[in-house]
Design a protein around this motif. Structure first.
Motif, PDB file in Angstrom:
ATOM      1  N   GLY A  34      76.879  55.306 -33.066  1.00 49.06           N
ATOM      2  CA  GLY A  34      75.516  55.495 -32.574  1.00 49.06           C
ATOM      3  C   GLY A  34      74.570  55.679 -33.744  1.00 49.06           C
ATOM      4  N   ALA A  35      73.329  55.293 -33.553  1.00 50.06           N
ATOM      5  CA  ALA A  35      72.351  55.417 -34.634  1.00 50.06           C
ATOM      6  C   ALA A  35      71.068  56.049 -34.121  1.00 50.06           C
ATOM      7  CB  ALA A  35      72.066  54.053 -35.240  1.00 50.06           C
ATOM      8  N   GLU A  36      70.437  56.802 -34.998  1.00 50.25           N
ATOM      9  CA  GLU A  36      69.179  57.454 -34.669  1.00 50.25           C
ATOM     10  C   GLU A  36      68.226  57.143 -35.819  1.00 50.25           C
ATOM     11  OE1 GLU A  36      68.169  61.996 -33.883  1.00 50.25           O
ATOM     12  OE2 GLU A  36      70.198  61.445 -33.237  1.00 50.25           O
ATOM     13  N   VAL A  37      67.068  56.647 -35.491  1.00 46.60           N
ATOM     14  CA  VAL A  37      66.163  56.178 -36.545  1.00 46.60           C
ATOM     15  C   VAL A  37      64.909  57.033 -36.623  1.00 46.60           C
ATOM     16  CG1 VAL A  37      64.851  54.185 -37.374  1.00 46.60           C
ATOM     17  CG2 VAL A  37      67.020  53.841 -36.188  1.00 46.60           C
ATOM     18  N   ALA A  38      64.558  57.436 -37.825  1.00 37.64           N
ATOM     19  CA  ALA A  38      63.290  58.113 -38.069  1.00 37.64           C
ATOM     20  C   ALA A  38      62.632  57.421 -39.263  1.00 37.64           C
ATOM     21  CB  ALA A  38      63.520  59.593 -38.376  1.00 37.64           C
ATOM     22  N   ALA A  39      61.389  57.764 -39.534  1.00 38.52           N
ATOM     23  CA  ALA A  39      60.673  57.099 -40.629  1.00 38.52           C
ATOM     24  C   ALA A  39      61.330  57.364 -41.976  1.00 38.52           C
ATOM     25  CB  ALA A  39      59.221  57.565 -40.655  1.00 38.52           C
ATOM     26  N   ASP A  40      61.949  58.553 -42.113  1.00 37.86           N
ATOM     27  CA  ASP A  40      62.506  58.913 -43.416  1.00 37.86           C
ATOM     28  C   ASP A  40      64.027  58.981 -43.427  1.00 37.86           C
ATOM     29  OD1 ASP A  40      62.799  61.120 -41.848  1.00 37.86           O
ATOM     30  OD2 ASP A  40      62.040  62.539 -43.321  1.00 37.86           O
ATOM     31  N   SER A  41      64.628  58.573 -42.333  1.00 36.99           N
ATOM     32  CA  SER A  41      66.084  58.619 -42.320  1.00 36.99           C
ATOM     33  C   SER A  41      66.668  57.774 -41.191  1.00 36.99           C
ATOM     34  CB  SER A  41      66.575  60.063 -42.175  1.00 36.99           C
ATOM     35  OG  SER A  41      66.259  60.546 -40.891  1.00 36.99           O
ATOM     36  N   VAL A  42      67.880  57.371 -41.409  1.00 37.81           N
ATOM     37  CA  VAL A  42      68.652  56.726 -40.341  1.00 37.81           C
ATOM     38  C   VAL A  42      69.966  57.496 -40.258  1.00 37.81           C
ATOM     39  CG1 VAL A  42      69.848  54.635 -39.581  1.00 37.81           C
ATOM     40  CG2 VAL A  42      67.623  54.458 -40.720  1.00 37.81           C
ATOM     41  N   ARG A  43      70.252  57.998 -39.084  1.00 32.12           N
ATOM     42  CA  ARG A  43      71.492  58.746 -38.897  1.00 32.12           C
ATOM     43  C   ARG A  43      72.478  57.892 -38.121  1.00 32.12           C
ATOM     44  NH1 ARG A  43      70.134  64.018 -40.027  1.00 32.12           N
ATOM     45  NH2 ARG A  43      67.883  64.228 -40.032  1.00 32.12           N
ATOM     46  N   LEU A  44      73.631  57.791 -38.707  1.00 31.76           N
ATOM     47  CA  LEU A  44      74.679  57.008 -38.074  1.00 31.76           C
ATOM     48  C   LEU A  44      75.795  57.976 -37.718  1.00 31.76           C
ATOM     49  CD1 LEU A  44      75.563  54.074 -37.499  1.00 31.76           C
ATOM     50  CD2 LEU A  44      76.582  54.046 -39.769  1.00 31.76           C
TER      51      LEU A  44
ATOM     52  N   LYS B  94      81.051  65.836 -41.966  1.00 32.25           N
ATOM     53  CA  LYS B  94      82.152  65.735 -41.019  1.00 32.25           C
ATOM     54  C   LYS B  94      82.127  66.945 -40.116  1.00 32.25           C
ATOM     55  CE  LYS B  94      85.067  62.811 -43.851  1.00 32.25           C
ATOM     56  NZ  LYS B  94      86.269  62.693 -44.697  1.00 32.25           N
ATOM     57  N   LEU B  95      82.107  66.695 -38.837  1.00 32.61           N
ATOM     58  CA  LEU B  95      81.983  67.779 -37.878  1.00 32.61           C
ATOM     59  C   LEU B  95      83.156  67.780 -36.915  1.00 32.61           C
ATOM     60  CD1 LEU B  95      78.239  67.130 -37.082  1.00 32.61           C
ATOM     61  CD2 LEU B  95      79.103  69.059 -38.389  1.00 32.61           C
ATOM     62  N   ARG B  96      83.462  68.974 -36.447  1.00 26.34           N
ATOM     63  CA  ARG B  96      84.554  69.098 -35.480  1.00 26.34           C
ATOM     64  C   ARG B  96      84.031  69.533 -34.127  1.00 26.34           C
ATOM     65  NH1 ARG B  96      87.404  73.323 -38.957  1.00 26.34           N
ATOM     66  NH2 ARG B  96      85.242  73.517 -39.563  1.00 26.34           N
ATOM     67  N   ASP B  97      84.888  69.397 -33.131  1.00 26.24           N
ATOM     68  CA  ASP B  97      84.596  69.870 -31.759  1.00 26.24           C
ATOM     69  C   ASP B  97      83.271  69.382 -31.227  1.00 26.24           C
ATOM     70  OD1 ASP B  97      87.017  71.200 -31.817  1.00 26.24           O
ATOM     71  OD2 ASP B  97      86.118  73.031 -32.625  1.00 26.24           O
ATOM     72  N   PRO B  98      83.067  68.178 -30.906  1.00 30.20           N
ATOM     73  CA  PRO B  98      84.041  67.088 -31.065  1.00 30.20           C
ATOM     74  C   PRO B  98      83.992  66.516 -32.486  1.00 30.20           C
ATOM     75  CG  PRO B  98      82.075  66.290 -29.962  1.00 30.20           C
ATOM     76  CD  PRO B  98      81.858  67.757 -30.217  1.00 30.20           C
ATOM     77  N   ASP B  99      85.046  65.847 -32.830  1.00 30.06           N
ATOM     78  CA  ASP B  99      85.130  65.284 -34.172  1.00 30.06           C
ATOM     79  C   ASP B  99      84.148  64.142 -34.359  1.00 30.06           C
ATOM     80  OD1 ASP B  99      87.139  66.996 -34.839  1.00 30.06           O
ATOM     81  OD2 ASP B  99      88.746  65.631 -34.250  1.00 30.06           O
ATOM     82  N   ARG B 100      83.448  64.178 -35.462  1.00 28.14           N
ATOM     83  CA  ARG B 100      82.558  63.059 -35.757  1.00 28.14           C
ATOM     84  C   ARG B 100      82.180  63.038 -37.225  1.00 28.14           C
ATOM     85  NH1 ARG B 100      80.614  67.674 -33.689  1.00 28.14           N
ATOM     86  NH2 ARG B 100      78.381  68.034 -33.607  1.00 28.14           N
ATOM     87  N   LEU B 101      81.835  61.875 -37.650  1.00 25.79           N
ATOM     88  CA  LEU B 101      81.357  61.668 -39.016  1.00 25.79           C
ATOM     89  C   LEU B 101      79.895  61.270 -38.906  1.00 25.79           C
ATOM     90  CD1 LEU B 101      81.739  61.058 -42.126  1.00 25.79           C
ATOM     91  CD2 LEU B 101      82.329  58.733 -41.420  1.00 25.79           C
ATOM     92  N   VAL B 102      79.050  62.029 -39.572  1.00 25.34           N
ATOM     93  CA  VAL B 102      77.624  61.715 -39.513  1.00 25.34           C
ATOM     94  C   VAL B 102      77.178  61.272 -40.899  1.00 25.34           C
ATOM     95  CG1 VAL B 102      75.317  62.595 -39.017  1.00 25.34           C
ATOM     96  CG2 VAL B 102      77.271  63.413 -37.696  1.00 25.34           C
ATOM     97  N   LEU B 103      76.581  60.106 -40.954  1.00 27.28           N
ATOM     98  CA  LEU B 103      76.056  59.599 -42.211  1.00 27.28           C
ATOM     99  C   LEU B 103      74.541  59.570 -42.099  1.00 27.28           C
ATOM    100  CD1 LEU B 103      78.505  56.587 -42.702  1.00 27.28           C
ATOM    101  CD2 LEU B 103      78.676  58.869 -43.699  1.00 27.28           C
ATOM    102  N   VAL B 104      73.894  60.247 -43.010  1.00 22.65           N
ATOM    103  CA  VAL B 104      72.435  60.269 -42.981  1.00 22.65           C
ATOM    104  C   VAL B 104      71.926  59.498 -44.187  1.00 22.65           C
ATOM    105  CG1 VAL B 104      70.379  61.702 -42.825  1.00 22.65           C
ATOM    106  CG2 VAL B 104      72.541  62.544 -41.892  1.00 22.65           C
ATOM    107  N   PHE B 105      71.257  58.416 -43.897  1.00 23.99           N
ATOM    108  CA  PHE B 105      70.674  57.594 -44.961  1.00 23.99           C
ATOM    109  C   PHE B 105      69.248  58.050 -45.155  1.00 23.99           C
ATOM    110  CE2 PHE B 105      74.130  54.549 -45.147  1.00 23.99           C
ATOM    111  CZ  PHE B 105      74.762  54.766 -43.921  1.00 23.99           C
ATOM    112  N   LYS B 106      68.986  58.659 -46.304  1.00 28.87           N
ATOM    113  CA  LYS B 106      67.649  59.200 -46.533  1.00 28.87           C
ATOM    114  C   LYS B 106      66.836  58.245 -47.394  1.00 28.87           C
ATOM    115  CE  LYS B 106      67.014  63.329 -45.808  1.00 28.87           C
ATOM    116  NZ  LYS B 106      66.549  64.106 -44.647  1.00 28.87           N
ATOM    117  N   GLY B 107      65.567  58.317 -47.231  1.00 25.45           N
ATOM    118  CA  GLY B 107      64.680  57.463 -48.016  1.00 25.45           C
ATOM    119  C   GLY B 107      63.306  57.462 -47.404  1.00 25.45           C
ATOM    120  N   GLU B 108      62.612  56.357 -47.493  1.00 24.93           N
ATOM    121  CA  GLU B 108      61.310  56.296 -46.843  1.00 24.93           C
ATOM    122  C   GLU B 108      61.001  54.890 -46.353  1.00 24.93           C
ATOM    123  OE1 GLU B 108      58.616  56.177 -50.908  1.00 24.93           O
ATOM    124  OE2 GLU B 108      59.219  58.105 -50.027  1.00 24.93           O
ATOM    125  N   GLY B 109      60.183  54.854 -45.340  1.00 27.08           N
ATOM    126  CA  GLY B 109      59.652  53.590 -44.857  1.00 27.08           C
ATOM    127  C   GLY B 109      60.534  52.823 -43.892  1.00 27.08           C
TER     128      GLY B 109
END
Ligand SMILES: [Zn+2]
Length: 477
Positions: free
Chosen positions: A122-132, A199-214
């Motif tokens: 899943g992905a979440e998009v903001a102006a300064d980041s994309v969270r996967l 890396k998060l548990r309960d439930p298990d997940r890997l979150v990648l946050v791509f930071k930047g701008e634009g």
């Protein structure tokens, strides 16, 4: 890198709740209340703002806090420096104890990989980041490799599920993976600055946050803000709000109270709501003469909810919001002008009481009860206007100290609901005391009303000049 606020609260025997007004998370530790903005890189410890480099965020039930929270915010709560081991510290701090050096922080235990278990993307998009977010037991065992133009996530077990949504372009230009495949590629855009993984548990997940701008998403979100009439809307950046052309051209004047909300009254039958309207109308006429666009939050004797007043200013992209009120005090001798700008912390008890009094006006109609435009939000998001607001407040105060011949009152700070949510410098002026026989008499005098209008106009024009200065052509050199 960062950690979950839940972990911090648990480790320090605190609690994590929600602010009833702003709905922002509140971390309560050692009797201190820390409000955490998930919309901006700010936190507030017992009302005192702490700036962060990165914005906290809610990621799949975890209130993610940047690691710097431990060094910048936590000391304010605990009243001293906090030792942090490594950037990925998970706040394993015991009550009042500094963790011993060299003790390895417990790594998230590798989840037992289930054969054939899937990892949803899943992905979440903001102006300064994309969270996967990759959710599933196999996600926490994935390998994350960074190349020059892409990030490659490789699962050791299981397969990827979900659809690669269009995340736009800028920081992340695209996410590609095959259903059931083990490799996911993230194409990095020119706006990419860095990657944070969690890396998060309960439930298990890997979150990648791509930071930047634009980061730009298509189509751009609908813009419900109306551009000021007569201003060109050309050159609007994708997804960006329309820009006004003039530096300072719109003022919103807010006559306090109205309708069934009379504001302060006198035994002689004077009502604050009537006088504030007269003063606002007179001021509006003078400002319009000076070439400004002026909008009144009300032009008749009607009740306008407090939040609607600032909403009018925001909607019209006003450069200034001025709320006009009259003071009252049980002590008939109290006199003079008080000018306020918004702050969570009131200057003194008097300011607190006054704010409480003025704040009751909107609740009569129930309009402020569930408002998202609240003090905390304003404070966290609009901190940049506080300085400007204080400058304007000083200017008004000086005008009126001269006009009324008083210097004993002054510029104060208090949490006024009517100033909350204003996306511009916002000031509330208590012109004079209706409860003071002398001042109430003057307030009904048209000549004095004109003086008040002139004083406010002078202050606003002086304030405007500050804005206009940078617009002036640079001196020839
Ligand atoms: Zn009032």
């Amino acid at each position: 890198m960062g950690f979950c606020a839940e972990d911090l609260a648990a480790a320090l025997k605190g609690s994590l709740g929600k602010d009833p007004v702003s709905h922002y998370p509140v971390l309560t530790l050692r009797g201190k209340r820390t409000l955490i903005s998930t919309a901006s890189a700010l936190a507030s410890v017992d009302g005192k703002i702490v700036r962060l480099q990165e914005s906290p965020a809610v990621i799949e039930g975890c209130l993610w806090l940047p690691a710097e929270f431990l060094t910048s915010v936590l000391p304010q709560i605990l009243g001293g420096p906090v030792a942090v081991r490594g950037a990925e510290a998970k706040a394993p701090l015991a009550e009042g104890k500094v963790p011993p050096k060299g003790e390895a922080k417990p790594e998230p235990k590798a989840a037992q990989a289930q054969k054939g278990a899937s990892v949803s993307v899943g992905a979440e998009v903001a102006a300064d980041s994309v969270r996967l977010t990759l959710a599933g037991k196999d996600a926490v065992l994935a390998d994350v490799a960074q190349g020059s133009n892409e990030i490659v996530v490789t699962l050791a077990e299981g397969g990827l599920t979900g659809t690669a949504q269009d995340v736009g372009a800028g920081i992340v230009d695209g996410i590609a993976f095959n259903q059931g495949g083990r490799t996911l590629k993230v194409a990095l855009g020119p706006g990419f600055k860095r990657l944070e993984s969690l890396k998060l548990r309960d439930p298990d997940r890997l979150v990648l946050v791509f930071k930047g701008e634009g980061q730009r998403v298509n189509p751009p979100p609908p813009d419900d803000v109306q551009a000021a009439p007569g201003t060109a809307d050309a050159g609007t950046a994708p997804g960006g709000p329309p820009r006004k052309t003039a530096a300072f051209d719109t003022v919103v004047l807010d006559p306090g109270h109205g309708g069934s909300d009379t504001g302060a009254t006198t035994a002689g039958g004077l009502q604050e709501k009537d006088l504030t309207l007269v003063l606002a109308q007179k001021t509006a006429a003078l400002l319009e003469k000076a070439g400004l666009r002026v909008i009144l939050t009300r032009s008749t004797d009607t009740q306008v909810p407090l939040v609607q007043r600032t909403a009018i200013a925001n909607y019209n992209r006003a450069d200034l919001f001025l709320s006009i009120h009259l003071n009252s005090s049980p002590a008939p001798s109290a006199r003079g002008t008080e000018t306020y700008f918004l702050s969570r912390n009131a200057t003194d008890l008097w300011s607190t009481q006054l704010a409480a009094k003025e704040n009751t006006e909107g609740t009569a109609s129930g309009a402020t009860a569930d408002s998202g435009l609240n003090l905390v939000l304003w404070e966290l998001a609009q901190t940049s206007y506080i300085v400007e607001s204080s400058v304007l407040a000083e200017a008004i105060q000086q005008e009126f100290n001269t006009l009324l011949g008083t210097t004993d009152r002054g510029v104060r700070q208090a949490p006024f609901v009517v100033l909350e949510g204003a996306q511009m410098p916002a000031v509330l002026v208590e012109v004079a005391f209706l409860s003071n026989p002398d001042e109430s008499k003057r307030l009904t005098d048209p000549a004095f009303q004109d003086q008040v209008a002139q004083g406010l106009t002078q202050s606003i024009l002086a304030f405007k000049a500050r804005y206009d200065k940078p617009e002036a052509p640079p001196p020839a050199s």
